[in-house]
Design an enzyme around this catalytic site. Structure first.
Site, PDB file in Angstrom:
ATOM      1  N   GLU A 123     -17.092  10.156  14.828  1.00 12.91           N
ATOM      2  CA  GLU A 123     -16.180  11.172  15.294  1.00 12.91           C
ATOM      3  C   GLU A 123     -17.323  12.085  15.102  1.00 12.91           C
ATOM      4  OE1 GLU A 123     -14.614   8.931  13.465  1.00 12.91           O
ATOM      5  OE2 GLU A 123     -12.866   8.292  14.494  1.00 12.91           O
ATOM      6  N   TYR A 135     -26.295  12.092  19.853  1.00 11.03           N
ATOM      7  CA  TYR A 135     -25.548  11.153  20.104  1.00 11.03           C
ATOM      8  C   TYR A 135     -25.670  10.451  21.920  1.00 11.03           C
ATOM      9  CZ  TYR A 135     -23.692  11.363  15.355  1.00 11.03           C
ATOM     10  OH  TYR A 135     -23.799  12.078  14.358  1.00 11.03           O
TER      11      TYR A 135
END
Ligand SMILES: CC(C)(COP(=O)(O)OP(=O)(O)OC[C@H]1O[C@@H](n2cnc3c(N)ncnc32)[C@H](O)[C@@H]1OP(=O)(O)O)[C@@H](O)C(=O)NCCC(=O)NCCS
Length: 171
Positions: A123, A135
């Site tokens: 998250e 990411y």
């Protein structure tokens, strides 16, 4: 020492050489100093100690700058069967923007795959565009949002997943 550009940190002009190793209890004060400069709600020393001593699913790595031995960053995950869940990733402020966050993520992904995981999740705060770009660069995709996930400011969390490349276990 002045930063010399994205891939150049040492005045000699080379890239930063790094060493990865498991986090140890004696690393916790430095890790917490990085945690404090990195997060709105930093983990406590006790939380890290608990991860290292009581949580058999937890895997934490330290990234050292090879020449000085200084801790440049760290990351952690919980590994449950085929899924790895990233808990923390941080690079110490002076070392940011030099490719080390990417190196750290790739090491976590390699290690998770080596240990049997086939996918990885995390998250990230909706406002953390830098981390989301990192990411995405290493293969994560946003798949959903947890509304008000962060209790400090009720910010939403973006949920991201990546398939992990196969890594050979050693014989
Ligand atoms: C997020 C973090 C780990 C990135 O580490 P880093 O070493 O600075 O990142 P890198 O230099 O390896 O950059 C990798 C990619 O991240 C993204 N990125 C890094 N810095 C960026 C910036 N200032 N602006 C936009 N994107 C950026 C880019 O996609 C970059 O790839 P590129 O160089 O090809 O453009 C670091 O900023 C950090 O520790 N932040 C505080 C803690 C945190 O937010 N952790 C994540 C919690 S979910």
């Amino acid at each position: 020492m002045e930063p010399l550009g994205r891939d150049r940190y040492e005045t000699q002009g080379g890239t930063v050489r790094t060493i990865f190793r498991p986090m140890r209890e004696e690393d916790i004060p430095t890790v917490c100093a990085i945690e404090n400069e990195s997060f709105l709600t930093p983990w406590t020393e006790g939380a890290f100690r608990n991860e290292l001593t009581n949580n058999s699913f937890a895997h934490y790595v330290i990234m050292e700058e090879a020449d000085s031995g200084a801790i440049a960053g760290y990351g952690g995950m919980w590994l449950i069967l085929e899924e790895a869940h990233v808990t923390n990733v941080a690079v110490r402020a002076p070392f940011r923007g030099k490719g080390l966050g990417e190196r750290l993520m790739r090491e976590l992904m390699r290690k998770a795959s080596f240990l049997g995981a086939v996918r990885m999740t995390l998250e990230v705060r909706q406002s953390n565009a830098i981390a989301q770009a990192l990411y995405e660069k290493v293969g994560f995709r946003a798949v959903g949002v947890r509304r008000g996930y962060y209790t400090d400011n009720h910010e939403d969390a973006v949920i991201m997943w990546a398939d992990l490349p196969k890594t050979q276990r050693s014989p």
